[in-house]
Design an enzyme around this catalytic site. Sequence first.
Site, mmCIF file in Angstrom:
data_model
loop_
_atom_site.group_PDB
_atom_site.id
_atom_site.type_symbol
_atom_site.label_atom_id
_atom_site.label_comp_id
_atom_site.label_asym_id
_atom_site.label_seq_id
_atom_site.Cartn_x
_atom_site.Cartn_y
_atom_site.Cartn_z
ATOM 1 N N GLY A 95 -8.664 4.115 7.222
ATOM 2 C CA GLY A 95 -8.442 5.558 7.351
ATOM 3 C C GLY A 95 -6.976 5.927 7.432
ATOM 4 N N PHE A 96 -6.195 5.062 8.053
ATOM 5 C CA PHE A 96 -4.791 5.410 8.277
ATOM 6 C C PHE A 96 -3.905 4.175 8.163
ATOM 7 C CE2 PHE A 96 -7.509 8.293 10.620
ATOM 8 C CZ PHE A 96 -7.054 9.519 10.159
ATOM 9 N N GLY A 97 -2.676 4.403 7.746
ATOM 10 C CA GLY A 97 -1.684 3.346 7.788
ATOM 11 C C GLY A 97 -1.107 3.246 9.192
ATOM 12 N N GLY A 98 -0.375 2.179 9.440
ATOM 13 C CA GLY A 98 0.373 2.055 10.686
ATOM 14 C C GLY A 98 -0.440 1.678 11.906
ATOM 15 N N ASP A 136 -4.938 3.403 -1.887
ATOM 16 C CA ASP A 136 -6.001 3.724 -0.936
ATOM 17 C C ASP A 136 -6.594 5.083 -1.246
ATOM 18 O OD1 ASP A 136 -6.050 1.470 0.909
ATOM 19 O OD2 ASP A 136 -3.983 2.040 1.368
ATOM 20 N N SER A 171 0.853 -1.195 0.000
ATOM 21 C CA SER A 171 0.000 0.000 0.000
ATOM 22 C C SER A 171 0.881 1.235 0.000
ATOM 23 C CB SER A 171 -0.890 0.016 1.255
ATOM 24 O OG SER A 171 -1.375 1.328 1.458
ATOM 25 N N HIS A 222 -8.549 0.604 -3.751
ATOM 26 C CA HIS A 222 -9.444 0.392 -2.610
ATOM 27 C C HIS A 222 -10.175 1.700 -2.347
ATOM 28 C CE1 HIS A 222 -9.500 -0.486 2.053
ATOM 29 N NE2 HIS A 222 -10.706 -0.425 1.534
ATOM 30 N N GLY A 240 1.391 -1.760 4.216
ATOM 31 C CA GLY A 240 1.868 -0.401 3.987
ATOM 32 C C GLY A 240 3.075 -0.091 4.839
ATOM 33 N N SER A 241 2.833 0.146 6.133
ATOM 34 C CA SER A 241 3.927 0.567 7.010
ATOM 35 C C SER A 241 5.000 -0.507 7.162
ATOM 36 C CB SER A 241 3.384 0.989 8.387
ATOM 37 O OG SER A 241 2.561 -0.022 8.912
ATOM 38 N N GLY A 286 -4.430 -4.207 6.625
ATOM 39 C CA GLY A 286 -4.345 -3.468 7.872
ATOM 40 C C GLY A 286 -3.481 -4.166 8.903
ATOM 41 N N GLY A 287 -2.343 -3.562 9.189
ATOM 42 C CA GLY A 287 -1.479 -4.081 10.244
ATOM 43 C C GLY A 287 -0.777 -5.379 9.906
HETATM 44 C C1 DX5 Z 1 -6.115 1.537 5.764
HETATM 45 C C2 DX5 Z 1 -5.740 1.223 4.344
HETATM 46 C C3 DX5 Z 1 -4.615 0.295 4.265
HETATM 47 C C4 DX5 Z 1 -3.333 0.821 4.869
HETATM 48 C C5 DX5 Z 1 -2.514 -0.340 5.307
HETATM 49 O O1 DX5 Z 1 -7.206 2.360 5.774
HETATM 50 O O2 DX5 Z 1 -6.836 0.654 3.654
HETATM 51 O O3 DX5 Z 1 -4.390 -0.158 2.930
HETATM 52 O O4 DX5 Z 1 -2.580 1.602 3.992
HETATM 53 O O5 DX5 Z 1 -1.416 0.149 6.001
HETATM 54 P P1 DX5 Z 1 -0.718 -0.713 7.144
HETATM 55 O O6 DX5 Z 1 -0.189 -1.937 6.465
HETATM 56 O O7 DX5 Z 1 0.333 0.195 7.659
HETATM 57 O O8 DX5 Z 1 -1.789 -1.036 8.138
HETATM 58 ZN ZN ZN Z 2 -6.408 -0.383 1.665
#
Ligand code: DX5
Ligand code: ZN
Length: 226
Positions: free
Chosen positions: A142-145, A35, A8, A66, A197-198, A176-177
């Site tokens: 909503g957010f990464g990490g 995203d 991501s 997404h 992502g992270s 996610g995570g």
């Molecule tokens: C969250 C996004 C994810 C996010 C994943 O709202 O849909 O795709 O970027 O990031 P990580 O892997 O850091 O949870």
């Molecule tokens: Zn996503």
Amino acid sequence: MSVLLAPSILSADFAALGAAIAAVERGGADLIHVDVMDGHFVPNITIGPPVVRSIKRIAKVPLDVHLMIEEPDRYLDAFAEAGASMISVHVEVLPHLHRTVHAIKALGLKAGVVLNPSTPVVALEQIAGDADYVLVMSVNPGFGGQTFIPRSEPKVRDVRALLDRAGSAAPVEIDGGIDQRNVSAVVAAGARILVAGSAIFDTPDPERAARDLKAAAMAALTTPAR
Ligand code: DX5
Ligand code: ZN
């Protein structure tokens, strides 16, 4: 089926997106996960079709878009034209999900259906046979990490079982995570598209992080399920 890695770009440096994508492609990325957030369905705002179009020019692998937006139907054409190969939409925003899924397919794209952590698997019951893939959110979008929600692991199993009952071979994606600590468990549960992502971009070497995560996922495929 193998396991696909979908980094991501939400956690990448947007000022150097081309280099970030090239790095994870060298590391074995199978898809690039994009995203899209609107500040309404989720609190954050990210990117839209113009950025997807630019990414499409440089990416070697398909784009997995997404949509975390209200009224996704209004934007399907734009994301298809921009170069998306896969578009996933949330069941929570769509009273006419069947129509939306078929609209995505009519554009020649793969249609994914997404469940938030609090959305029950039964919400898929009537659409399971139509979806090309199902995305299980393992954090609130909503957010990464954010931290992986443990309940997501049995949820992947339940989604897989529901798809099997519907006679569908559609893969289960998880988002996610995802990291080295939980990748084996989610693959053992049946996830076959892994978004991260992270765990990839918040590292000094995203190419290597992608390669290592994919290797762990592939190893879990050959490990007998618990
Ligand atoms: C969250 C996004 C994810 C996010 C994943 O709202 O849909 O795709 O970027 O990031 P990580 O892997 O850091 O949870
Ligand atoms: Zn996503």
